[in-house]
Design a protein around this motif. Structure first.
Motif, PDB file in Angstrom:
ATOM      1  N   THR A 294       0.826  -1.208   0.000  1.00  0.00           N
ATOM      2  CA  THR A 294       0.000   0.000   0.000  1.00  0.00           C
ATOM      3  C   THR A 294       0.859   1.256   0.000  1.00  0.00           C
ATOM      4  O   THR A 294       0.600   2.207  -0.759  1.00  0.00           O
ATOM      5  CB  THR A 294      -0.930  -0.005   1.222  1.00  0.00           C
ATOM      6  OG1 THR A 294      -1.794  -1.141   1.151  1.00  0.00           O
ATOM      7  CG2 THR A 294      -1.783   1.257   1.266  1.00  0.00           C
ATOM      8  N   ASP A 295       1.893   1.278   0.827  1.00  0.00           N
ATOM      9  CA  ASP A 295       2.777   2.446   0.879  1.00  0.00           C
ATOM     10  C   ASP A 295       3.493   2.649  -0.457  1.00  0.00           C
ATOM     11  O   ASP A 295       3.610   3.788  -0.943  1.00  0.00           O
ATOM     12  CB  ASP A 295       3.805   2.275   2.000  1.00  0.00           C
ATOM     13  CG  ASP A 295       3.190   2.360   3.389  1.00  0.00           C
ATOM     14  OD1 ASP A 295       2.038   2.793   3.507  1.00  0.00           O
ATOM     15  OD2 ASP A 295       3.871   1.961   4.359  1.00  0.00           O
ATOM     16  N   LEU A 296       3.968   1.556  -1.040  1.00  0.00           N
ATOM     17  CA  LEU A 296       4.674   1.642  -2.319  1.00  0.00           C
ATOM     18  C   LEU A 296       3.735   2.109  -3.423  1.00  0.00           C
ATOM     19  O   LEU A 296       4.090   2.979  -4.243  1.00  0.00           O
ATOM     20  CB  LEU A 296       5.269   0.269  -2.652  1.00  0.00           C
ATOM     21  CG  LEU A 296       6.050   0.124  -3.953  1.00  0.00           C
ATOM     22  CD1 LEU A 296       7.218   1.100  -3.987  1.00  0.00           C
ATOM     23  CD2 LEU A 296       6.557  -1.315  -4.094  1.00  0.00           C
ATOM     24  N   ALA A 297       2.519   1.548  -3.459  1.00  0.00           N
ATOM     25  CA  ALA A 297       1.555   1.934  -4.488  1.00  0.00           C
ATOM     26  C   ALA A 297       1.169   3.406  -4.356  1.00  0.00           C
ATOM     27  O   ALA A 297       1.013   4.113  -5.366  1.00  0.00           O
ATOM     28  CB  ALA A 297       0.321   1.046  -4.387  1.00  0.00           C
ATOM     29  N   THR A 298       1.030   3.885  -3.123  1.00  0.00           N
ATOM     30  CA  THR A 298       0.698   5.291  -2.910  1.00  0.00           C
ATOM     31  C   THR A 298       1.821   6.204  -3.386  1.00  0.00           C
ATOM     32  O   THR A 298       1.584   7.210  -4.073  1.00  0.00           O
ATOM     33  CB  THR A 298       0.416   5.549  -1.414  1.00  0.00           C
ATOM     34  OG1 THR A 298      -0.675   4.730  -0.995  1.00  0.00           O
ATOM     35  CG2 THR A 298       0.079   7.011  -1.167  1.00  0.00           C
ATOM     36  N   GLU A 299       3.057   5.837  -3.072  1.00  0.00           N
ATOM     37  CA  GLU A 299       4.197   6.658  -3.498  1.00  0.00           C
ATOM     38  C   GLU A 299       4.311   6.691  -5.019  1.00  0.00           C
ATOM     39  O   GLU A 299       4.539   7.760  -5.614  1.00  0.00           O
ATOM     40  CB  GLU A 299       5.490   6.122  -2.874  1.00  0.00           C
ATOM     41  CG  GLU A 299       6.705   6.987  -3.189  1.00  0.00           C
ATOM     42  CD  GLU A 299       7.992   6.466  -2.584  1.00  0.00           C
ATOM     43  OE1 GLU A 299       9.038   7.139  -2.751  1.00  0.00           O
ATOM     44  OE2 GLU A 299       7.973   5.378  -1.952  1.00  0.00           O
ATOM     45  N   VAL A 300       4.153   5.549  -5.659  1.00  0.00           N
ATOM     46  CA  VAL A 300       4.234   5.502  -7.119  1.00  0.00           C
ATOM     47  C   VAL A 300       3.133   6.366  -7.734  1.00  0.00           C
ATOM     48  O   VAL A 300       3.379   7.152  -8.665  1.00  0.00           O
ATOM     49  CB  VAL A 300       4.140   4.047  -7.627  1.00  0.00           C
ATOM     50  CG1 VAL A 300       3.934   4.012  -9.139  1.00  0.00           C
ATOM     51  CG2 VAL A 300       5.393   3.270  -7.253  1.00  0.00           C
ATOM     52  N   TYR A 301       1.917   6.235  -7.217  1.00  0.00           N
ATOM     53  CA  TYR A 301       0.798   6.999  -7.779  1.00  0.00           C
ATOM     54  C   TYR A 301       1.029   8.500  -7.637  1.00  0.00           C
ATOM     55  O   TYR A 301       0.887   9.264  -8.601  1.00  0.00           O
ATOM     56  CB  TYR A 301      -0.513   6.598  -7.094  1.00  0.00           C
ATOM     57  CG  TYR A 301      -1.718   7.307  -7.669  1.00  0.00           C
ATOM     58  CD1 TYR A 301      -2.409   6.768  -8.738  1.00  0.00           C
ATOM     59  CD2 TYR A 301      -2.137   8.535  -7.156  1.00  0.00           C
ATOM     60  CE1 TYR A 301      -3.502   7.421  -9.288  1.00  0.00           C
ATOM     61  CE2 TYR A 301      -3.218   9.213  -7.705  1.00  0.00           C
ATOM     62  CZ  TYR A 301      -3.898   8.637  -8.767  1.00  0.00           C
ATOM     63  OH  TYR A 301      -4.973   9.296  -9.326  1.00  0.00           O
ATOM     64  N   GLU A 302       1.383   8.923  -6.442  1.00  0.00           N
ATOM     65  CA  GLU A 302       1.548  10.366  -6.200  1.00  0.00           C
ATOM     66  C   GLU A 302       2.674  10.956  -7.036  1.00  0.00           C
ATOM     67  O   GLU A 302       2.553  12.047  -7.611  1.00  0.00           O
ATOM     68  CB  GLU A 302       1.766  10.609  -4.710  1.00  0.00           C
ATOM     69  CG  GLU A 302       0.516  10.323  -3.879  1.00  0.00           C
ATOM     70  CD  GLU A 302       0.747  10.474  -2.377  1.00  0.00           C
ATOM     71  OE1 GLU A 302       1.928  10.599  -1.973  1.00  0.00           O
ATOM     72  OE2 GLU A 302      -0.245  10.499  -1.627  1.00  0.00           O
ATOM     73  N   LYS A 303       3.786  10.222  -7.154  1.00  0.00           N
ATOM     74  CA  LYS A 303       4.907  10.740  -7.954  1.00  0.00           C
ATOM     75  C   LYS A 303       4.583  10.689  -9.449  1.00  0.00           C
ATOM     76  O   LYS A 303       5.018  11.583 -10.196  1.00  0.00           O
ATOM     77  CB  LYS A 303       6.181   9.930  -7.643  1.00  0.00           C
ATOM     78  CG  LYS A 303       6.783  10.254  -6.279  1.00  0.00           C
ATOM     79  CD  LYS A 303       8.157   9.651  -6.095  1.00  0.00           C
ATOM     80  CE  LYS A 303       8.818  10.143  -4.809  1.00  0.00           C
ATOM     81  NZ  LYS A 303      10.181   9.600  -4.624  1.00  0.00           N
ATOM     82  N   ALA A 304       3.820   9.688  -9.877  1.00  0.00           N
ATOM     83  CA  ALA A 304       3.433   9.619 -11.285  1.00  0.00           C
ATOM     84  C   ALA A 304       2.543  10.805 -11.646  1.00  0.00           C
ATOM     85  O   ALA A 304       2.731  11.459 -12.683  1.00  0.00           O
ATOM     86  CB  ALA A 304       2.737   8.296 -11.571  1.00  0.00           C
ATOM     87  N   ARG A 305       1.575  11.111 -10.806  1.00  0.00           N
ATOM     88  CA  ARG A 305       0.694  12.241 -11.091  1.00  0.00           C
ATOM     89  C   ARG A 305       1.453  13.570 -11.033  1.00  0.00           C
ATOM     90  O   ARG A 305       1.219  14.462 -11.851  1.00  0.00           O
ATOM     91  CB  ARG A 305      -0.481  12.252 -10.114  1.00  0.00           C
ATOM     92  CG  ARG A 305      -1.472  11.093 -10.306  1.00  0.00           C
ATOM     93  CD  ARG A 305      -1.952  10.980 -11.726  1.00  0.00           C
ATOM     94  NE  ARG A 305      -3.067  10.064 -11.902  1.00  0.00           N
ATOM     95  CZ  ARG A 305      -3.323   9.406 -13.025  1.00  0.00           C
ATOM     96  NH1 ARG A 305      -2.520   9.572 -14.080  1.00  0.00           N
ATOM     97  NH2 ARG A 305      -4.353   8.607 -13.128  1.00  0.00           N
ATOM     98  N   ALA A 306       2.381  13.658 -10.106  1.00  0.00           N
ATOM     99  CA  ALA A 306       3.191  14.875 -10.023  1.00  0.00           C
ATOM    100  C   ALA A 306       4.056  15.054 -11.266  1.00  0.00           C
ATOM    101  O   ALA A 306       4.370  16.180 -11.668  1.00  0.00           O
ATOM    102  CB  ALA A 306       4.072  14.849  -8.775  1.00  0.00           C
ATOM    103  N   ALA A 307       4.427  13.920 -11.900  1.00  0.00           N
ATOM    104  CA  ALA A 307       5.239  13.962 -13.111  1.00  0.00           C
ATOM    105  C   ALA A 307       4.407  14.161 -14.376  1.00  0.00           C
ATOM    106  O   ALA A 307       4.932  14.196 -15.476  1.00  0.00           O
ATOM    107  CB  ALA A 307       6.057  12.679 -13.233  1.00  0.00           C
ATOM    108  N   GLY A 308       3.100  14.283 -14.200  1.00  0.00           N
ATOM    109  CA  GLY A 308       2.231  14.545 -15.345  1.00  0.00           C
ATOM    110  C   GLY A 308       1.664  13.314 -16.013  1.00  0.00           C
ATOM    111  O   GLY A 308       1.054  13.419 -17.077  1.00  0.00           O
ATOM    112  N   VAL A 309       1.866  12.145 -15.411  1.00  0.00           N
ATOM    113  CA  VAL A 309       1.312  10.920 -15.994  1.00  0.00           C
ATOM    114  C   VAL A 309      -0.194  10.884 -15.751  1.00  0.00           C
ATOM    115  O   VAL A 309      -0.643  11.122 -14.620  1.00  0.00           O
ATOM    116  CB  VAL A 309       1.968   9.669 -15.384  1.00  0.00           C
ATOM    117  CG1 VAL A 309       1.348   8.408 -15.967  1.00  0.00           C
ATOM    118  CG2 VAL A 309       3.464   9.683 -15.611  1.00  0.00           C
TER     119      VAL A 309
END
Length: 309
Positions: A294-309
Motif C-alpha cells: 500500500t505504501d509503495l503503491a501510494t508513493e508511485v501513484y503520487e509521484k506519477a501524477r506529479a510527473a504529469g502521468v
C-alpha cells in the motif's frame, strides 16, 4: 489526456487474501487508482517442466507457489470498493469452461455495477494445461475463440443459443446480464492473435516491453485495424510488470519498470507518451506484506501524477 492508472491486487503467497485484498483495494481506490487487477496461476510444478513463460531455464517466481483465484479475488475487491474498474490480466481461457466463466463474469459485473474488464489469453504453461484445461494446448486458440463467442452470446439478449465444439446452449434465458457493455481485452503476440484482437475484441492488453517496441506494435495494430475496416476504437491497457528496488538500479541492463520508485515513474511517463489509455502497475511481487504494498503503491501513484502521468 491523463493516463489512467491501475494496480494489481495482492494474490501471492506472502499475503493474507481475505484481509489484504479488501484492504489494499480500498486504499488504492482512495489514493486515486482507477482500476484493480488480478492474474491467473493455478499451480507451481515441482520441478518445472518448462521455464517461466516457456523460456527454457527461466525459473518461476517463488511467489507463484500460491496465487489466489482471480475471480474470488475480484469479488473481494468489488465488495470493498465502489468506483474502481475490476480487471483480469489475464484469465487463461482454456482453463475455464466457457459457459460457466461467461456467467461468472456477468454476475460479477452485475454485482459491481458494471465495473468488470475481461482480459483473456491462451496461457503458456503445459503443466497447467495438463491439470485443468478443457482442450489440449494445441487447440488453445480455438478455445479462446469459442469462449469469446459464448461470452457474447450469454451477455446478449435472451433467448441465448449457441453450438460450438465445447459448448451447446439450447435456447434459454441466462441471467443475470452484465450491468453494461463488458469489454474483452486480448494480448497480441502473433499475426493471428493480432487479427483476432482487431476483429473480435474491444481492446489490447500489451505487457511492458520498452517504449520503442510498444510504439511499433501499437502502430502495427492501428494499421491492421484500418486495413480490416475496424471502425470502433481500440481500448489499451499496458501491464507494467515492475521489479522494484529500494535503491536506484545502476546497471546498464536495466529493464523497463525495474529500479527505484523514481525510475519506475520515469518509465510510466515514457510509456504513457506512446498513447496507451491505461497502465496497470503490478507491484505485489516486490512487497513483503500488504502495508508495504500500500505504501509503495501510494508513493508511485503520487509521484506519477506529479510527473504529469
Amino acid at each position: 489526456m491523463t493516463t489512467r492508472l491501475g494496480l494489481s491486487l495482492p494474490q501471492m503467497k506472502q499475503y493474507s487474501i481475505g484481509r489484504d485484498i479488501p484492504e489494499v483495494a480500498r486504499a488504492a481506490e482512495a489514493t486515486g487508482y482507477e482500476s484493480l487487477w488480478v492474474f491467473e496461476r493455478i499451480l507451481f510444478p515441482e520441478p518445472a517442466t518448462q521455464g517461466l513463460y516457456g523460456i527454457p531455464g527461466l525459473p518461476w517466481p517463488d511467489q507463484y507457489r500460491s496465487v489466489a483465484d482471480p475471480l474470488v479475488s475480484l469479488t473481494l475487491a468489488a465488495s470493498a470498493t465502489s468506483r474502481a474498474r475490476l480487471g483480469t490480466s489475464v484469465l487463461v481461457a482454456p482453463l475455464h469452461v466457457p459457459f460457466q466463466l461467461a456467467r461468472s463474469l456477468a454476475s460479477l459485473d452485475a454485482a459491481s455495477g458494471g465495473r468488470v474488464v475481461a482480459g483473456l489469453g491462451t496461457g503458456w504453461s503445459h503443466d497447467e494445461y495438463a491439470a485443468a484445461s478443457v482442450a489440449p494446448f494445441e487447440r488453445r486458440g480455438q478455445v479462446l475463440d469459442e469462449l469469446i463467442d459464448v461470452c457474447r452470446a450469454v451477455w446478449g439478449p435472451d433467448p441465448v443459443a449457441y453450438e460450438g465444439e465445447l459448448t451447446t446452449i439450447a435456447p434459454s434465458e441466462v441471467g443475470p446480464k452484465p450491468a453494461g457493455p463488458l469489454p474483452i481485452l486480448l494480448p497480441a503476440n502473433s499475426p493471428k492473435a493480432m487479427r483476432r484482437l482487431v476483429d473480435r475484441a474491444d481492446g489490447w492488453m500489451p505487457v511492458s516491453m520498452g517504449t520503442e517496441a510498444l510504439a511499433r506494435e501499437f502502430a502495427g495494430l492501428r494499421a491492421l485495424a484500418e486495413e480490416r475496416g475496424r471502425t470502433a476504437p481500440l481500448q489499451s491497457v499496458l501491464r507494467a510488470n515492475t521489479q522494484y528496488t529500494r535503491e536506484a538500479y545502476t546497471g546498464d541492463d536495466r529493464a523497463p519498470f525495474q529500479g527505484s520508485v523514481d525510475q519506475i515513474v520515469e518509465d510510466l511517463a515514457a510509456h504513457a507518451e506512446v498513447g496507451v489509455e491505461e497502465i496497470l502497475i503490478d507491484l505485489q511481487g516486490s512487497a513483503r506484506d500488504a502495508r508495504e504494498l500500500t505504501d509503495l503503491a501510494t508513493e508511485v501513484y503520487e509521484k506519477a501524477r506529479a510527473a504529469g502521468v
